[in-house]
Design a protein around this motif. Structure first.
Motif: not given
Length: 332
Positions: A5-33
């Motif tokens: 499982f980890w071997g599979d995911y370690l080979s993936r090159n991107y991540v997602v971040g989400v900042d959940l607030g009371g009024t807004k949701i801010l989402t971003a995608v980044a590479d491993r750098q």
């Protein structure tokens, strides 16, 4: 040894971040750098219920991935910051008052919906991590983050990691007691930093002045409307030389400085980062904070510390969520 499982995911090159607030949701995608490829902002719609908010998170992730040109199969993990106490190990949100949530297994729910490993942490903790990795405290192993806005929150990075404490409640800087007989805080205690130096506290003090027939310069700045008196109005009046407004801002700065000094004496961090709307209110509060910090902190704690303004603004949380996803997807 890493599982397949980890071997599979370690080979993936991107991540997602989400900042959940009371009024807004801010989402971003980044590479491993850590380079951000897309950002999406949507309204939370907390009043429409839990299912609506979760659907909005899932949709915002899908939109952010599409705008970045990244498929779900290329994403290693997602990090999400939530405003409230939670268990970062299980992803259970104990209480999120602004969202109306209680004992919600958010990590499990989103993991199932997104088909990704999902890591959940407190939003202030992730703002601290964001400033540490990408912002004003880059490369600091020991950093304290304080946000002063409607309330006062904080996060601790100790030894290069988020410090959660024994039961996950570390970093509640806004609830340090500074005046035993002070005003009542929203938490029920008396004299918390939040009740003395937050934007809400600054506005309340100004409103009380106006109710006594004073604070005329502040009231004038609010267009003569007592209901329009806010921390921003008080700061503007202070910057314009109004003596009563200056006193309010200085007092808030002094209490903040007392808290910063106590933190320096206790934790001896290399960097203290201060963010939030109130910290953008001009030099009066900032200078009073620094003066009090220097007077109250031990010289050994002051010697090497950097006390700086936050650099990431409202993106601190989502950048911290990306940093969390990167850290966890590397199996750290």
């Amino acid at each position: 040894m890493k599982s397949s499982f980890w071997g599979d995911y370690l080979s993936r090159n991107y991540v997602v971040g989400v900042d959940l607030g009371g009024t807004k949701i801010l989402t971003a995608v980044a590479d491993r750098q850590g380079s951000v490829l897309s950002r999406v902002r949507v309204a939370t719609g907390a009043d429409l219920g839990q299912d609506h908010v979760i659907n909005e998170i899932v949709t915002s992730v899908a939109v952010a991935l599409r705008e970045a040109g990244v498929s779900t199969e290329a994403v290693a993990a997602a990090g999400i910051g939530v405003p409230g106490p939670l268990d970062p190990q299980t992803g259970v949100v104990y209480l999120a008052p602004n969202l109306g949530w209680q004992n919600l297994s958010l990590g499990e729910i989103l993991g199932s919906r997104l088909k990704l490993p999902v890591y959940v942490d407190n939003d202030a903790n992730l703002a601290a991590l964001g400033e540490c990795v990408y912002g004003a405290g880059q490369s600091a192993d020991n950093l304290v983050y304080i946000t002063v806005s409607t309330g006062v929150g904080g996060g601790l990075i100790l030894g290069g990691k988020i410090y959660h404490g024994f039961s996950g409640g570390a970093g509640e800087i806004g609830h340090i007691t500074l005046a035993a007989d002070g005003p009542r805080c929203g938490c029920g205690n008396l004299g918390c930093l939040e009740a003395l130096a937050s934007g809400t506290a600054i506005a309340k003090r100004a409103v009380a002045l106006v109710a006594e027939g004073r604070g005329l310069g502040i009231l004038s700045r609010a267009g003569g409307d007592r209901g329009g008196v806010s921390a921003r109005v008080v700061a503007a009046a202070a910057s314009n030389g109004d003596g009563e407004a200056i006193l309010i801002m200085r007092d808030a700065g002094r209490y903040l400085g007392m808290a910063v000094a106590g933190i320096l004496n206790l934790l001896n961090p290399s960097v203290v980062v201060l963010g939030g709307g109130v910290m953008q209110s001009g030099s009066i509060l900032w200078e009073a904070m620094l003066e009090t910090t220097r007077r109250c902190a031990l010289s050994s704690a002051l010697q090497e510390v950097s006390i700086v303004r936050a650099a990431l603004g409202e993106e601190a949380g989502v950048m911290g969520a990306l940093a969390l996803a990167l850290e966890k997807s590397q199996g750290v």
